[in-house]
Design an enzyme around this catalytic site. Structure first.
Site, PDB file in Angstrom:
ATOM      1  N   LYS A 117       0.866  -1.192   0.000  1.00  0.00           N
ATOM      2  CA  LYS A 117       0.000   0.000   0.000  1.00  0.00           C
ATOM      3  C   LYS A 117       0.895   1.231   0.000  1.00  0.00           C
ATOM      4  O   LYS A 117       1.163   1.837   1.041  1.00  0.00           O
ATOM      5  CB  LYS A 117      -0.941  -0.004   1.205  1.00  0.00           C
ATOM      6  CG  LYS A 117      -2.141   0.924   1.008  1.00  0.00           C
ATOM      7  CD  LYS A 117      -3.002   0.443  -0.134  1.00  0.00           C
ATOM      8  CE  LYS A 117      -4.148   1.376  -0.440  1.00  0.00           C
ATOM      9  NZ  LYS A 117      -4.900   0.976  -1.632  1.00  0.00           N
ATOM     10  N   SER A 162      -8.451  -0.548  -5.364  1.00  0.00           N
ATOM     11  CA  SER A 162      -8.710  -0.118  -3.994  1.00  0.00           C
ATOM     12  C   SER A 162     -10.210   0.144  -3.816  1.00  0.00           C
ATOM     13  O   SER A 162     -11.011  -0.766  -3.955  1.00  0.00           O
ATOM     14  CB  SER A 162      -7.860   1.091  -3.645  1.00  0.00           C
ATOM     15  OG  SER A 162      -7.660   1.149  -2.248  1.00  0.00           O
TER      16      SER A 162
END
Length: 588
Positions: A190, A387
């Site tokens: 991430k 996402s």
């Protein structure tokens, strides 16, 4: 003096009234021009459709001022391009397609792939496709490689050097300004927060970018190889030779192009393909003009299939810059209306989003699950469905993606700017706070967070990740631990996502519509698109809005750096908890 004042006042009043009348007449005239531009187009015999490659968005956006100036639309919509190619295939008066390449063709790999697939389908009609460019960009050549004849200017160039992903890191600049970022995340990959924390790419991020760029490049080699009858190994070798600055005769020798001609000679080539005499004329239709060409009448005895577009960042503030925003309240309201519409038998949810607010993503996920309980829902992924974009997709009955779609990135992060050094020591601005409770000023940018505050924020992010992975596991009928193994914020291509179970099949919007019909057990149905595009006057008011005008001017000034500038500008307004794809990656 009294009379003079009276005459001056009367003159001013007359000028104001005259100005208002002229303004009204101009708007009405402009409305008429736009209306006439969208009227039905008559197709004459011996017509060629011209596909000019340039900037492509998911859906076309009309700019009334550009229309008045005769400049058409701000961008060509992918939906209009695909529709035009399909109409050209079925219309007997349209004999072929002329692709006009461009060195500055601006589109993502998945958009280029969708156009290319539609052109391959067009070739089943046995009509011709030819292309010409003074210089081909990589995406333009990728699309044009399907043509029966690829032509280039004798002094032109062909960009064929592989792919490179580049991002900007500004930690050192923030340090000099006295700004630090408080960051909370879940996921090794991430990496959306990396530009604020590091001065260069992390090993984990380099690994994931290398993986998906490599996969996109292999898909490019495979597709061009099939069309040009050149081995993928040879095409890759050409990229390693740096042939961008080769002489045009080298491209001919390597069989990357079929002919070297100047632009005015294209007309002769088209006439030869249409078996016309030298003095005969043929007709041209642009993509914009093709929008006015009538389709075959819709058969809707079985009801309708709804195609709902969710395009842009999710929510009011994201780490990913975008002109388009997915307003969760509007999407939820629209999806509930579609759910209650008995004429709509199934829904194709077209998602093109890098994510955004985790909270807003959850609200849309909920609306999709409620919709799915009433009728089939099929997701069609565009350039991105990553996402938060994946969050709102995962509950669907079936998911399609292009091979080069960027998806996954299942992870959560939170980010708060801390500007104490800038405010207190550099600017000499100091704050005194009075509070009733320990956490009353949580998020105060004038001081660092305490360890207790950091623990609260990290727990919040962890909880968000647990919820996100559960939503994905439930939607994909997988174990949550298995989702976590392929989660960690990692970005995957559509190709890779099929293999690991995040996507069901490769395909575009047409395949998604066919699947929706199959799941709804309908055949003869109309296709309706949502949400409705803004009308003329809404577009006009939007064009004149101060924010849009300022953003347009900043884009002109900053060019390729605008998105990075926009991220920094909106640091404080970004939603604190994000399900967003890693930063802005420029694929060159």
């Amino acid at each position: 003096m009294k009379e003079f004042s009276k005459y001056v006042l009367a003159t001013i009043t007359g000028l104001v009234i005259f100005g208002i009348i002229i303004c009204i007449l101009s708007i009405l005239s402009l409305a008429g021009m736009v209306a006439s531009g969208t009227s039905e187009t008559s197709v004459k015999k011996n017509t060629v459709m011209v596909l000019k490659l340039g900037s492509v968005s998911e859906r076309s956006t009309d700019n009334p001022i550009n229309a008045l100036m005769g400049q058409g639309t701000e961008s060509t919509g992918l939906n209009d391009i695909l529709s035009a190619i399909k109409k050209a295939a079925s219309n007997d008066k349209i004999k072929g397609i002329y692709i006009e390449g461009d060195a500055s063709t601006a589109m993502s790999p998945a958009t280029a792939e969708a156009i290319r697939h539609q052109l391959l389908d067009f070739k089943k009609s046995k009509k011709f496709i030819i292309s010409y460019a003074d210089t081909y960009s990589r995406n333009a050549y990728y699309i044009a490689s399907v043509a029966d004849k690829v032509m280039l200017n004798p002094q032109g160039q062909l960009e064929w050097g592989g792919l490179a992903g580049q991002t900007m890191y500004y930690k050192d600049a923030l340090d000099k300004l006295g700004i630090q970022m408080e960051v909370f995340k879940v996921g090794t990959y991430k990496s959306a927060v990396e530009p604020y924390l590091l001065s260069e790419m992390s090993d984990a991020n380099r690994e994931q970018i290398s993986s998906y760029l490599g996969d996109i490049w292999q898909q490019t080699l495979k597709d061009v190889s099939a069309s040009r009858k050149i081995s993928a190994d040879s095409l890759n070798a050409y990229a390693n030779r740096g042939i961008l600055f080769s002489e045009a005769t080298e491209y001919l020798k390597l069989k990357l192009v079929d002919k070297l001609i100047y632009a005015p000679e294209v007309e002769t080539e088209i006439k030869d393909l249409m078996k016309l005499e030298k003095d005969d004329n043929y007709n041209k239709l642009t993509i914009a003009e093709m929008a006015g060409v009538k389709n075959a009448p819709n058969k809707n005895k079985d009801g309708k299939i709804a195609v709902y577009y969710a395009v842009g960042q999710i929510g009011g503030g994201s780490s990913f810059s975008s002109d388009e925003v997915i307003d969760q309240k509007k999407v939820v309201k629209d999806l509930r209306k579609i759910k209650d519409d008995k004429d709509i038998k199934a829904v194709v949810f077209r998602v093109n989003s890098p994510g955004g607010s985790a909270f807003d993503s959850e609200q849309i996920w909920k609306a999709v699950t409620e919709l799915k309980a009433e009728k089939p829902v099929v997701v069609s992924m565009g350039d991105y469905a990553a996402s938060g974009g994946y969050y709102i997709s995962c509950a669907a009955d079936y998911i399609f993606a292009e091979a080069t779609t960027l998806t996954g990135s299942i992870g959560i992060f939170g980010m708060f700017p801390q500007m104490g050094e800038l405010l207190n020591n550099k600017l000499g601005v100091h704050f005194s706070t009075v509070k009733t409770n320990e956490y009353s000023d949580l998020g105060d940018i004038s001081r660092p967070m305490t360890e207790a505050e950091r623990a609260i924020m990290q727990n919040n992010v962890n909880r968000g990740y647990e919820l996100f992975t559960k939503r994905c596991a439930d939607g994909r009928k997988m174990k949550q631990d298995d989702i976590k193994k392929i989660g960690e914020g990692r970005v995957w291509t559509g190709n890779q996502a099929v293999k690991i179970g995040l996507v069901d099949a490769l395909g575009g919007l047409d395949e998604a519509i066919d699947k929706a019909k199959e799941l709804a057990k309908v055949k003869d149905c109309a296709i309706s698109t949502y949400p409705e595009q803004p009308g003329f006057f809404d577009s006009l008011m939007n064009t004149f809005s101060s924010d849009n005008y300022a953003n347009a001017k900043m884009k002109e000034a900053f060019g390729d750096f605008y998105e990075t500038f926009d991220q920094l500008r909106n640091l404080q307004s970004v939603d604190p908890i994000q399900a967003s794809m890693p930063y802005v990656l420029k694929i060159k």
